[in-house]
Design a protein around this motif. Structure first.
Motif, PDB file in Angstrom:
ATOM      1  N   SER A   1       6.148  -3.930   2.708  1.00  0.00           N
ATOM      2  CA  SER A   1       6.254  -5.285   3.265  1.00  0.00           C
ATOM      3  C   SER A   1       5.093  -6.176   2.834  1.00  0.00           C
ATOM      4  O   SER A   1       5.095  -7.374   3.109  1.00  0.00           O
ATOM      5  CB  SER A   1       6.289  -5.218   4.798  1.00  0.00           C
ATOM      6  OG  SER A   1       5.006  -4.852   5.302  1.00  0.00           O
ATOM      7  N   VAL A   2       4.095  -5.580   2.169  1.00  0.00           N
ATOM      8  CA  VAL A   2       2.877  -6.334   1.855  1.00  0.00           C
ATOM      9  C   VAL A   2       3.000  -7.104   0.541  1.00  0.00           C
ATOM     10  O   VAL A   2       3.796  -6.751  -0.336  1.00  0.00           O
ATOM     11  CB  VAL A   2       1.635  -5.410   1.776  1.00  0.00           C
ATOM     12  CG1 VAL A   2       1.388  -4.722   3.113  1.00  0.00           C
ATOM     13  CG2 VAL A   2       1.770  -4.386   0.645  1.00  0.00           C
ATOM     14  N   VAL A   3       2.182  -8.153   0.454  1.00  0.00           N
ATOM     15  CA  VAL A   3       1.987  -8.839  -0.826  1.00  0.00           C
ATOM     16  C   VAL A   3       0.752  -8.209  -1.468  1.00  0.00           C
ATOM     17  O   VAL A   3      -0.323  -8.177  -0.858  1.00  0.00           O
ATOM     18  CB  VAL A   3       1.772 -10.351  -0.633  1.00  0.00           C
ATOM     19  CG1 VAL A   3       1.385 -11.018  -1.958  1.00  0.00           C
ATOM     20  CG2 VAL A   3       3.023 -11.011  -0.071  1.00  0.00           C
TER      21      VAL A   3
ATOM     22  N   VAL B   1      -1.547  -8.768   3.293  1.00  0.00           N
ATOM     23  CA  VAL B   1      -1.882  -8.646   1.867  1.00  0.00           C
ATOM     24  C   VAL B   1      -2.807  -7.461   1.617  1.00  0.00           C
ATOM     25  O   VAL B   1      -3.644  -7.103   2.446  1.00  0.00           O
ATOM     26  CB  VAL B   1      -2.545  -9.932   1.302  1.00  0.00           C
ATOM     27  CG1 VAL B   1      -1.681 -11.156   1.537  1.00  0.00           C
ATOM     28  CG2 VAL B   1      -3.932 -10.161   1.871  1.00  0.00           C
ATOM     29  N   VAL B   2      -2.632  -6.865   0.436  1.00  0.00           N
ATOM     30  CA  VAL B   2      -3.561  -5.858  -0.079  1.00  0.00           C
ATOM     31  C   VAL B   2      -4.174  -6.444  -1.345  1.00  0.00           C
ATOM     32  O   VAL B   2      -3.453  -6.829  -2.274  1.00  0.00           O
ATOM     33  CB  VAL B   2      -2.844  -4.527  -0.398  1.00  0.00           C
ATOM     34  CG1 VAL B   2      -3.800  -3.562  -1.091  1.00  0.00           C
ATOM     35  CG2 VAL B   2      -2.287  -3.895   0.872  1.00  0.00           C
TER      36      VAL B   2
ATOM     37  N   LEU C   1      -0.091   4.749  -5.964  1.00  0.00           N
ATOM     38  CA  LEU C   1       0.973   3.744  -6.105  1.00  0.00           C
ATOM     39  C   LEU C   1       1.092   2.996  -4.783  1.00  0.00           C
ATOM     40  O   LEU C   1       1.462   3.580  -3.762  1.00  0.00           O
ATOM     41  CB  LEU C   1       2.316   4.407  -6.455  1.00  0.00           C
ATOM     42  CG  LEU C   1       3.504   3.457  -6.587  1.00  0.00           C
ATOM     43  CD1 LEU C   1       3.309   2.476  -7.736  1.00  0.00           C
ATOM     44  CD2 LEU C   1       4.809   4.229  -6.774  1.00  0.00           C
ATOM     45  N   GLN C   2       0.732   1.707  -4.790  1.00  0.00           N
ATOM     46  CA  GLN C   2       0.880   0.869  -3.601  1.00  0.00           C
ATOM     47  C   GLN C   2       2.186   0.099  -3.700  1.00  0.00           C
ATOM     48  O   GLN C   2       2.394  -0.666  -4.630  1.00  0.00           O
ATOM     49  CB  GLN C   2      -0.283  -0.124  -3.487  1.00  0.00           C
ATOM     50  CG  GLN C   2      -0.127  -1.153  -2.371  1.00  0.00           C
ATOM     51  CD  GLN C   2      -0.096  -0.529  -0.984  1.00  0.00           C
ATOM     52  OE1 GLN C   2      -1.017   0.194  -0.622  1.00  0.00           O
ATOM     53  NE2 GLN C   2       0.958  -0.809  -0.206  1.00  0.00           N
ATOM     54  N   LYS C   3       3.081   0.334  -2.749  1.00  0.00           N
ATOM     55  CA  LYS C   3       4.351  -0.388  -2.743  1.00  0.00           C
ATOM     56  C   LYS C   3       4.118  -1.841  -2.335  1.00  0.00           C
ATOM     57  O   LYS C   3       3.118  -2.167  -1.703  1.00  0.00           O
ATOM     58  CB  LYS C   3       5.345   0.306  -1.822  1.00  0.00           C
ATOM     59  CG  LYS C   3       5.784   1.662  -2.370  1.00  0.00           C
ATOM     60  CD  LYS C   3       6.939   2.246  -1.608  1.00  0.00           C
ATOM     61  CE  LYS C   3       7.416   3.538  -2.303  1.00  0.00           C
ATOM     62  NZ  LYS C   3       8.450   4.223  -1.518  1.00  0.00           N
ATOM     63  N   ALA C   4       5.070  -2.702  -2.682  1.00  0.00           N
ATOM     64  CA  ALA C   4       4.879  -4.132  -2.424  1.00  0.00           C
ATOM     65  C   ALA C   4       6.212  -4.854  -2.299  1.00  0.00           C
ATOM     66  O   ALA C   4       7.205  -4.468  -2.926  1.00  0.00           O
ATOM     67  CB  ALA C   4       4.080  -4.760  -3.562  1.00  0.00           C
ATOM     68  N   ARG C   5       6.186  -5.903  -1.491  1.00  0.00           N
ATOM     69  CA  ARG C   5       7.337  -6.811  -1.408  1.00  0.00           C
ATOM     70  C   ARG C   5       7.230  -7.884  -2.492  1.00  0.00           C
ATOM     71  O   ARG C   5       8.221  -8.326  -3.063  1.00  0.00           O
ATOM     72  CB  ARG C   5       7.355  -7.462  -0.021  1.00  0.00           C
ATOM     73  CG  ARG C   5       8.512  -8.401   0.229  1.00  0.00           C
ATOM     74  CD  ARG C   5       8.560  -8.799   1.692  1.00  0.00           C
ATOM     75  NE  ARG C   5       9.485  -9.889   1.957  1.00  0.00           N
ATOM     76  CZ  ARG C   5       9.647 -10.448   3.146  1.00  0.00           C
ATOM     77  NH1 ARG C   5       8.948 -10.002   4.185  1.00  0.00           N
ATOM     78  NH2 ARG C   5      10.500 -11.451   3.310  1.00  0.00           N
ATOM     79  N   VAL C   6       5.985  -8.295  -2.753  1.00  0.00           N
ATOM     80  CA  VAL C   6       5.686  -9.314  -3.768  1.00  0.00           C
ATOM     81  C   VAL C   6       4.398  -8.886  -4.459  1.00  0.00           C
ATOM     82  O   VAL C   6       3.494  -8.355  -3.814  1.00  0.00           O
ATOM     83  CB  VAL C   6       5.488 -10.712  -3.117  1.00  0.00           C
ATOM     84  CG1 VAL C   6       5.063 -11.745  -4.155  1.00  0.00           C
ATOM     85  CG2 VAL C   6       6.744 -11.179  -2.396  1.00  0.00           C
ATOM     86  N   VAL C   7       4.305  -9.122  -5.758  1.00  0.00           N
ATOM     87  CA  VAL C   7       3.068  -8.862  -6.498  1.00  0.00           C
ATOM     88  C   VAL C   7       2.580 -10.175  -7.108  1.00  0.00           C
ATOM     89  O   VAL C   7       3.356 -10.895  -7.751  1.00  0.00           O
ATOM     90  CB  VAL C   7       3.261  -7.798  -7.606  1.00  0.00           C
ATOM     91  CG1 VAL C   7       1.999  -7.671  -8.462  1.00  0.00           C
ATOM     92  CG2 VAL C   7       3.619  -6.449  -6.995  1.00  0.00           C
ATOM     93  N   CYS C   8       1.296 -10.477  -6.899  1.00  0.00           N
ATOM     94  CA  CYS C   8       0.667 -11.677  -7.457  1.00  0.00           C
ATOM     95  C   CYS C   8      -0.477 -11.231  -8.365  1.00  0.00           C
ATOM     96  O   CYS C   8      -1.407 -10.560  -7.909  1.00  0.00           O
ATOM     97  CB  CYS C   8       0.128 -12.567  -6.348  1.00  0.00           C
ATOM     98  SG  CYS C   8       1.386 -13.154  -5.207  1.00  0.00           S
TER      99      CYS C   8
END
Length: 524
Positions: free
Chosen positions: A11-13, A36-37, A260-267
């Motif tokens: 769920s994190v960005v 965010v992470v 491996l960090q999962k993500a909803r969005v990657v910036c």
């Protein structure tokens, strides 16, 4: 209090990089309730680590992983392994930047419409206008505390002697647009003290008067309880699912262990060298040429401003090293005037160098009476950095070395750059004008220096209205992958003559607003 997110929390960005773009994005997203992470390749320095010593801080905070300078530019000879002077650490290059915060001019967003076709250049318009970005410039000036701007309400930085000498020469030759909009407090502001005129602004501000995401945006984001900062976390690859949406990032921690960090969005906010490098390194069977690269434009159109440097030696002492490092900035030449023999324009930026850097940059690799006779008069010097528009060229860019790998096992980046004829004409003009400004106040000697590595890296993942011309849309969102964003200077479509930090921050504020809204609407 810092949050702690699970590696499986999708769920994190995830924000890659913590500089002007990444740090601002973290602050703005957490403010809007987004988790965010932040993954930062470098160490987490504090102000206690800062030293008022040019070489000590250069060695401590600079990104010195191996890179190769290639192409026809000066760095291939003078700085073969240092194409850019940026920071590896929490806060990114906001630790090192001079603090100068200039806005783009309206025509900078419409270079194709303004200049027409430019032979040998790959010029297009931005998909946004100055008018669209102007409210975000106001927010950025307020956030950063840009002295002398209406938005910040902070008074101008008081003029030091270096400012007075340059401004006097500028007025004598007829220049009128002389200013110093710098992101440093002139009174207590945003929990930070007022500038004490220490003069080591590019070595990390020891007291924290100069704005940096290191001690402004990132702590604020962490205090919300919605941000986790992981320093010494080098991102190796962005992963995606079967539908082509990004799903997480693979990174190596300080001990070399991979996660491996999962993500909803990657910036991606790793600067204009590391950001395209990461996209290219993330190639897969679905994206054989790298992520977001259906146009083939990832890594292309690298710009770093058309720069030159010079010192002037005066009859009396100037003591340029005393006070804030940016002196008078002459902006008259930033205006459009093709009669000068080139498109675009430039700023003449008074920039103080301390004695070690002056000695190193004056004549790289050289010595002798020519150099020593100048250095003997160091306290009589004024100094300029010419900062002008750099034309985007498709062949200038970031590519991966075919065989050589870095300490993480990734191909090292090759940074290829060759001047456009427009760049060369602008550089000559800027140095000639500096000579006039200096001689107008009695300078006895003016010494042109070869350009030294800049921190202004732009292009390589540029915005475009049409997907075939670039990598990102007007929100910094990949044309190809809707939950992948780029949040640094690599999204710039043109370079303008303005230092990039203020525009990076303004775009990050705007992007955060868009991402938070799209997440709320379940569009991301």
């Amino acid at each position: 209090m810092s949050a702690k997110f699970s590696l499986d929390d999708d769920s994190v960005v995830v924000i890659v990089g913590s500089g002007a773009g990444g740090g601002t994005l973290a602050d703005e997203l957490t403010k809007r309730g987004v988790n965010v992470v932040i993954l930062e390749a470098g160490k987490h320095y504090t102000q206690a680590d800062f030293e008022n010593d040019e070489w000590a801080m250069f060695k401590k905070i600079s990104w010195l992983d191996k890179r190769i300078s290639a192409g026809g530019w000066h760095h291939t000879e003078t700085y073969p392994n240092l194409p850019a002077w940026i920071v590896k650490g929490v806060g990114g290059s906001t630790m090192h930047f001079s603090g100068l915060a200039l806005r783009f001019l309206p025509h900078d967003f419409k270079t194709r419409s303004t200049y027409g076709e430019v032979k040998g250049a790959n010029v297009i318009d931005w998909p946004i206008s100055y008018e669209e970005l102007a409210p975000y410039y106001d927010i950025a000036e307020r956030k950063m505390g840009v002295a002398g701007t209406k938005a910040s309400g902070l008074p101008e930085m008081p003029p030091n002697n270096h400012y007075k000498v340059i401004a006097a020469g500028a007025r004598k030759v007829g220049y009128k647009d002389i200013s110093r909009p710098v992101a440093s407090n002139t009174r207590v502001n945003d929990g930070r003290p007022a500038c004490q005129q220490i003069g080591f602004c590019m070595q990390g501000c020891k007291i924290g008067a100069k704005w940096s995401t290191l001690y402004s945006e990132i702590p604020r984001a962490i205090e919300t309880g919605r941000a986790e900062l992981r320093p010494q976390s080098m991102v190796l690859k962005i992963e995606h699912d079967k539908s082509g949406k990004v799903s997480g990032v693979l990174y190596a921690d300080k001990d070399g262990r991979q996660h491996l960090q999962k993500a909803r969005v990657v910036c991606v906010a790793g600067n204009s060298i590391e950001s395209p490098r990461l996209l290219l390194n993330s190639a897969s069977s679905m994206f054989p040429n790298g992520l977001a690269n259906s146009s083939g434009q990832v890594g292309k159109n690298y710009m770093n401003h058309t720069t030159a440097a010079a010192i002037a030696i005066h009859k009396g002492p100037v003591y340029m090293y005393r006070g804030f490092d940016i002196a008078a900035v002459i902006s008259d030449e930033a205006q459009l005037n093709p009669d000068r023999g080139f498109l675009g324009g430039y700023h003449l930026e008074g920039l103080a160098l301390h004695l070690p850097f002056t000695a190193a940059f004056m004549k790289p690799g050289g010595w002798g009476r020519e150099v020593t006779s100048a250095l003997e008069q160091y306290d009589h010097m004024s100094c300029v950095w010419v900062c002008g528009e750099d034309m985007p060229q498709e062949e200038n860019g970031i590519t991966l070395h075919p065989t050589e790998k870095d300490q993480y096992g990734l191909p090292i980046p090759i940074v290829t750059k060759t001047d456009h004829t427009n760049d060369a004409a602008m550089r000559r003009h800027g140095l000639a004008q500096w000579r006039k400004v200096s001689e107008a106040v009695g300078a006895t000697r003016v010494i042109d220096m070869p350009p030294y590595p800049a921190s202004h890296n732009m292009g390589t993942n540029r915005m475009s209205a049409n997907a075939r011309d670039g990598v990102l849309n007007k929100w910094g969102q990949a044309h190809d992958i809707k939950n992948l964003f780029v949040s640094d200077g690599s999204q710039f479509t043109s370079s303008s003559a303005a230092n990039p930090t203020l525009t990076i921050v303004a775009l990050a504020v705007r992007q955060a607003e868009y991402i938070a809204g799209a997440m709320q609407r379940r569009e991301l």
